[in-house]
Scaffold this active site. Sequence first.
Site, PDB file in Angstrom:
ATOM      1  N   ILE A   1      13.866 -13.330 -16.152  1.00 40.72           N
ATOM      2  CA  ILE A   1      14.016 -12.243 -17.118  1.00 40.72           C
ATOM      3  C   ILE A   1      15.188 -12.522 -18.038  1.00 40.72           C
ATOM      4  CG2 ILE A   1      15.486 -10.896 -15.538  1.00 40.72           C
ATOM      5  CD1 ILE A   1      14.203  -8.362 -16.689  1.00 40.72           C
TER       6      ILE A   1
ATOM      7  N   GLY B   1       2.421  -2.819   4.349  1.00 42.05           N
ATOM      8  CA  GLY B   1       3.275  -3.953   4.664  1.00 42.05           C
ATOM      9  C   GLY B   1       2.515  -5.250   4.817  1.00 42.05           C
ATOM     10  N   GLU B   2       3.204  -6.246   5.350  1.00 44.71           N
ATOM     11  CA  GLU B   2       2.624  -7.556   5.641  1.00 44.71           C
ATOM     12  C   GLU B   2       3.232  -8.079   6.940  1.00 44.71           C
ATOM     13  OE1 GLU B   2       0.273  -9.129   4.053  1.00 44.71           O
ATOM     14  OE2 GLU B   2       0.148  -7.824   2.296  1.00 44.71           O
TER      15      GLU B   2
ATOM     16  N   ARG C   1      -4.627   1.347  -1.324  1.00 43.41           N
ATOM     17  CA  ARG C   1      -4.570  -0.076  -0.976  1.00 43.41           C
ATOM     18  C   ARG C   1      -4.371  -0.980  -2.183  1.00 43.41           C
ATOM     19  NH1 ARG C   1      -9.167  -4.053   1.653  1.00 43.41           N
ATOM     20  NH2 ARG C   1      -7.705  -5.633   2.450  1.00 43.41           N
ATOM     21  N   LEU C   2      -3.439  -1.919  -2.026  1.00 41.96           N
ATOM     22  CA  LEU C   2      -3.316  -3.070  -2.908  1.00 41.96           C
ATOM     23  C   LEU C   2      -3.809  -4.269  -2.113  1.00 41.96           C
ATOM     24  CD1 LEU C   2      -2.237  -4.535  -5.490  1.00 41.96           C
ATOM     25  CD2 LEU C   2      -0.045  -4.751  -4.298  1.00 41.96           C
TER      26      LEU C   2
ATOM     27  N   VAL D   1      -4.644  -9.472   1.387  1.00 47.43           N
ATOM     28  CA  VAL D   1      -5.306 -10.292   2.400  1.00 47.43           C
ATOM     29  C   VAL D   1      -6.613  -9.614   2.798  1.00 47.43           C
ATOM     30  CG1 VAL D   1      -5.167 -11.196   4.755  1.00 47.43           C
ATOM     31  CG2 VAL D   1      -3.139 -11.237   3.287  1.00 47.43           C
TER      32      VAL D   1
ATOM     33  N   CYS E   1       0.832  -1.189   0.000  1.00 46.94           N
ATOM     34  CA  CYS E   1       0.000   0.000   0.000  1.00 46.94           C
ATOM     35  C   CYS E   1       0.872   1.246   0.000  1.00 46.94           C
ATOM     36  CB  CYS E   1      -0.908   0.014   1.230  1.00 46.94           C
ATOM     37  SG  CYS E   1      -1.943  -1.461   1.389  1.00 46.94           S
TER      38      CYS E   1
ATOM     39  N   SER F   1      11.228 -13.021  -3.661  1.00 44.68           N
ATOM     40  CA  SER F   1      12.476 -12.700  -4.358  1.00 44.68           C
ATOM     41  C   SER F   1      13.675 -12.950  -3.448  1.00 44.68           C
ATOM     42  CB  SER F   1      12.422 -11.236  -4.809  1.00 44.68           C
ATOM     43  OG  SER F   1      13.561 -10.881  -5.537  1.00 44.68           O
ATOM     44  N   GLY F   2      14.836 -13.179  -4.055  1.00 38.97           N
ATOM     45  CA  GLY F   2      16.022 -13.628  -3.316  1.00 38.97           C
ATOM     46  C   GLY F   2      16.933 -12.549  -2.779  1.00 38.97           C
TER      47      GLY F   2
END
Length: 615
Positions: free
Chosen positions: A294, A78-79, A50-51, A54, A2, A377-378
């Site tokens: 990619i 965040g999460e 907002r994205l 959840v 967000c 992602s790493g």
Amino acid sequence: MCGIVGWIDWEKDLSGERDVLQKMTQCLKDRGPDAEGFWLTPRAALGHRRLVVVDPAGGQQPMSALKNEHACTMIYNGELYNTEDLRAELLACGHTFQSHSDTEVLLHTYLEWGPDCLSKLNGIFAFAIWDEREQRLFVGRDRMGVKPLFYAQRGRSFLLASELKALLAHPEVKPELSREGLAEVFGISPARTPGHGVFHNVHEVRPGSYMLVTRDSVKQIRYWQLESRPHTDDLKTTAERVRELVTDSIERQLVADVPVSTLLSGGLDSSIITAVAADHFQKTGRGTLHSYSIDYVDNRKHFKASAFQPNEDEPYVQLVTKFLGTQHHTIEFDTDDLIESLKIATLARDLPGMADVDASLYLFCREIKKETTVVLSGECADEVFGGYPWFHREDLLNAGTFPWSRATKERASWLSPDLRDWVKPEEYVAMRYEESLDEVPHLPGEDPIEARRREMFYLNMTWFMNTLLDRKDRMSMAASLEARVPFCDHRIVEYVWNIPWDMKTHGNREKGILRKAMEGILPDEVLYRKKSPYPKTHNPAYTKAVRSWLLDIIDDSSSPLLQLVDVPTIRKIAESDAQASSIPFFGQLMSTPQLFAYLGQLDYWLREYRVSIRA
């Protein structure tokens, strides 16, 4: 993820300032394309984009809650990865919930424990809570700085936002560069000094810190930092603990009410994440995991092995996807795509950045977003476990400056003589380097070489890693894609910080303890593959295009860049027939072509943001 915006004012009545708040919040629409919300009172105004990841129905923001007449309202980006653990603890304390969102859990965590709530959180976050009873704003940022948060004070106003562009949308925040800001742009960038917002009197909430904003004061307080202590676990126990932490972090970060995928380069870090995720999907009945990589048109044709990039990724990607059975997607871009996206990447970062390294990631995320909403992602494994060459090469380890940006003298020579004398970029970089070394939590009695490596780890985690986290956040969120970084889990960071070097490099390999810990989940060819960085284009057409762009700029008498750089020096570099890799600009991926693109981005940024110089 967000986007958040906050405005506290101790004199002006903010109830009627919706237009300004909405303008600031609108700047973050790509971070949150699914919904917006506003909350205004005389003292506090909060905005949110907002994205949805959840609980689509239950996670609307700004969110308010009340416990024992204690009323608070929150905006959050965040999460939380320990939401259910916290919910159970809060239920036992008498709290009730109306949704299954982590937003509501976070707000109640503050209501129960106040600022101490931060020590209980496992996640990536930047949030602000207006506490009506205390008449204060509480602002928190995650330990590693995965989620961004900037602020500015103007008179009796306190302003905060997820991105610089939203602060600049407020009439009191101007796009001005002081001498310090110029030193950031020309001496430090595309990194940024921790806590620095580049623009004059604009700042960043530092990772692992919170702020208390009251009528009488604005305080920033560190709630988390690394602690150095002897490592007492043997090799077997250490490997088991690393495997347990890494696996748990990845599995926790797969939670979502929307599609989740992984980024896969065929390197160690992304392959570990994909392996654990694919296994978890199978065990929990979530179907086949989708993975993405990619590539660039004609890259195989133009690829040349180097110490930094010893081999191509594509064969390893195919090996991993076949071994794990993922549904894999390779997304390929051409030079024209990269050139067109350099300006978009500048707007996403609000600053000139990592050139095609940024632009390609934006394009990658934009395509992935068509099919998924969350990716793992790493990033951060190299900083945490010691994967970069500067951990291993003595000349880089003892360079006496940031090893990913050693060409400070050359960079200073690109400035106009007057600006060089005023800004003193070499002195500025040296000052920031020494300041950072002073922060390192040393272990008393530690061997000098081990102590130096500890310094290198600290520099990497507070500087280089934050540069890559900035990049990942801005480029992914510009495409409305949530990117999660399991290796950034603070439990992994805290444990690995104290593992001695000879154990970290088990088997005389970079990240040796991580390789040993994850044995059996990947083919040995991948598990023991030599490190290769994020893939970039090797097409000479890219160099030709960005060189032409830069030459056009320095031939344009209206360019704001001309007042800042030494034009003859820049022209000589641009017109030179030297090899494209001859100037080490920044990190492992940025050399002469990226210098051309960076200067092009800088010119575009100065124009687009109408940046002025403050004497």
